[in-house]
Design a protein around this motif. Sequence first.
Motif: not given
Length: 250
Positions: A229-250
């Motif tokens: 669950k922790k890994k899935a939530e981290q991955d979802a948070a990362k993709k959300t940050l990317q969608l919001l433009g808060l971090i760069e897409k890899e």
Amino acid sequence: MYRAAKRFLNTFKRKSNTDKRLITAIETIVGSKPLNLYLYRLATLHSSVANVDNRGYKESNERLEYLGDAILGAAIADYLFKKYPFKDEGFLTEIRSRIVNRESLNTLGKRIGLDSIIQYDKNHSSKLSHKSLYGDTLEALVGAVYLDRGFSFCKSFIIEKLIIPYFDIQNIVESDVNFKSKLIEWAQKENHSIEFEIIHIKTEGRHKEFTAEVTVSEEKKGQGYGFSKKKAEQDAAKKTLQLLGLIEKE
């Protein structure tokens, strides 16, 4: 001495080409020829191609995988405990989990060449079992080395052949990117509500793959996947940050 060497060479000659390739691969990966080749045959045998014996038992690498998981965790715990004598339990647990997580072990399994010796059904291997294939086999290999050579040899193999050559421990320690915390901090600062939800769990054998979804102010955003669950939530948070433009897409 000469007779013993000759017997060994004759035994090697009688082995099949598949066994010869396996012996060579094990010697390359482990650093020593197998004493009990059967253990390594079993370690590389996925349940998708395993046969049922006359006792009704399906021989595959699953039991060795269970054993290897425990040995691998113990060896790395011992290594980190001695490497960081003044760090607390939480730190040691976190660093160990980053080393032995499913994605990390899968990558390591491929890097050491397990893909060339694993026996599995390529036509009917599911997406989930394929994702965990190399990591599972790596754990089974550790179990085989432990039974074949004992804990001391196996621990040296894990640290000297797997951890030190393939993991930059200091980089792992310093790269403490917690995407979930970063997203929550942003949401609080911008006055947005935020929710994390596990929307799907896919199970196969003893493995589970979780799908997490992030909702920001009642708007669904990123979905992430992981073997916890922790890994899935981290991955979802990362993709959300990317969608919001808060971090760069890899």
